[in-house]
Design an enzyme around this catalytic site. Structure first.
Site, short mmCIF file in Angstrom:
data_model
loop_
_atom_site.label_atom_id
_atom_site.label_comp_id
_atom_site.label_asym_id
_atom_site.label_seq_id
_atom_site.Cartn_x
_atom_site.Cartn_y
_atom_site.Cartn_z
N THR A 1 0.83 -1.21 0.00
CA THR A 1 0.00 0.00 0.00
C THR A 1 0.86 1.24 0.00
O THR A 1 1.84 1.31 0.74
CB THR A 1 -0.89 0.06 1.26
N ARG A 29 -14.02 -7.99 0.17
CA ARG A 29 -13.42 -7.25 1.27
C ARG A 29 -12.76 -5.96 0.77
O ARG A 29 -12.05 -5.94 -0.22
CB ARG A 29 -12.38 -8.13 1.96
N THR A 52 -1.07 2.84 7.14
CA THR A 52 -0.82 1.60 6.42
C THR A 52 -0.77 0.45 7.43
O THR A 52 -0.38 0.66 8.58
CB THR A 52 0.48 1.68 5.61
N GLY A 55 -5.78 -3.21 7.56
CA GLY A 55 -6.91 -2.32 7.36
C GLY A 55 -8.16 -2.71 8.11
O GLY A 55 -8.98 -1.84 8.45
#
Lengths: 141, 182
Positions: A1, A29, A52, A55
């Protein structure tokens, strides 16, 4: 990410994220990255932050919004990031996560949750004091 | 006190930082810089956690999440579970610029992207297919199910809820992979 914060020289602030999420997720998801206030948040009056990590945990604490709110109350970016991590730690001591924070003056900081496999967090910085993008790191707390 | 302009991004993705900086130097806005930086990571598949060909889901498909926020107007554009479109941050920017919504998701987000001119294409690669094959060969371990039958810690699905739910109290499992994250 990737989570990114940009502060223009005129003071305009933007933040964003992009990710392919976690491996082997249940189809459908969605993580924290596209959730405003969770993956990232920006407010020209204060600064911006991006998160980050896991999540599914992070989004429950809207950490980027929370970091900006800490800065709005006068905390410096590093302290704001650390307070966000500490808040999540109380509920999920083993969560995987890190936050970057910057305020409208260009000060910045970061924090992460210390795990046996994750003791430092690396992030990138570029401002006029540097001749090229520079990697920095913080010790996780 | 720091200096402006400032580019700050998570993880050591140097090319993304540079792309954002160049955008500002070329006269772009903060939003332009964020879009450029994130798009660079998508194209270069930064550490496999951004863009196409990474993090396959249980069915082997790569899906993307992205968001962009304007701190001047508090306008936001975002996409979640975006399928078969490589430039997720670009689509998020289109949501910001061309809709009054905040977040579009799934197949409908893909349709929106196509209407905005983005190409519908497979996001899987040999790498993502191999990751998925290995995962299947490991009896679908690790995974994110709990309180289901068959036992998700040992077997692949399909899963269904048990007749009697035994609450295990588990709210969080350690990360399946150190570098599998959002």
């Amino acid at each position: 990410t990737i989570g990114m914060v940009v502060i223009h020289k005129m003071g305009n602030i933007a933040a964003g994220t992009s990710t392919n999420g976690i491996k082997f997720k249940i189809p459908g998801r969605i993580g924290d990255s596209p959730i405003p206030g969770s993956g990232a948040y920006a407010d020209d009056m204060v600064g911006a932050a991006a998160a980050t990590g896991d999540g599914d945990i992070l989004m429950r604490f809207v950490p980027s919004y929370q970091a900006v709110e800490y800065m709005r109350r006068g905390e410096n970016p590093t302290t704001a990031c650390e307070k966000v991590i500490s808040r999540i730690q109380k509920y999920f001591p083993k969560f995987f996560g890190a936050v970057i924070c910057a305020n409208v003056t260009g000060s910045y900081g970061a924090a992460c949750n210390k795990l046996s496999t994750f003791t430092q967090f690396q992030f990138m910085v570029y401002n006029p004091l540097k001749s090229e993008p520079t990697e920095e790191k913080v010790d996780c707390i | 006190f720091g200096q402006l302009p400032l580019i700050l991004n998570t993880w050591p993705f140097k090319n993304a930082t540079m792309a954002a900086w160049k955008m500002l130097a070329a006269g772009g806005s903060a939003l332009d810089a964020v879009e450029s930086g994130c798009a660079t990571c998508e194209q270069q598949q930064c550490d496999g956690s951004v863009g196409f060909g990474g993090s396959p889901d249980e069915s082997g498909e790569t899906t993307l999440d992205a968001m962009i926020m304007d701190g001047t107007t508090m306008n936001v554009g975002a996409v979640g579970d975006l399928r078969r479109i490589k430039n997720a941050i670009g689509v998020a920017r289109k949501v910001l610029e061309h809709t009054t919504h905040t977040l579009l998701a799934g197949e409908a987000a893909t349709k929106f992207a196509e209407s905005m001119g983005f190409i519908n294409e497979d996001l899987s690669t040999n790498v993502s297919q191999a990751l998925h094959s290995d995962w299947l060969a490991r009896n679908c371990q690790p995974n994110y199910w709990k309180n289901v039958i068959p036992d998700s810690s040992k077997y692949c699905g399909p899963y269904k809820p048990p007749t009697i739910l035994k609450r295990d109290g588990i709210a969080y499992k350690d990360p399946a992979h150190s570098y599998s994250h959002d």
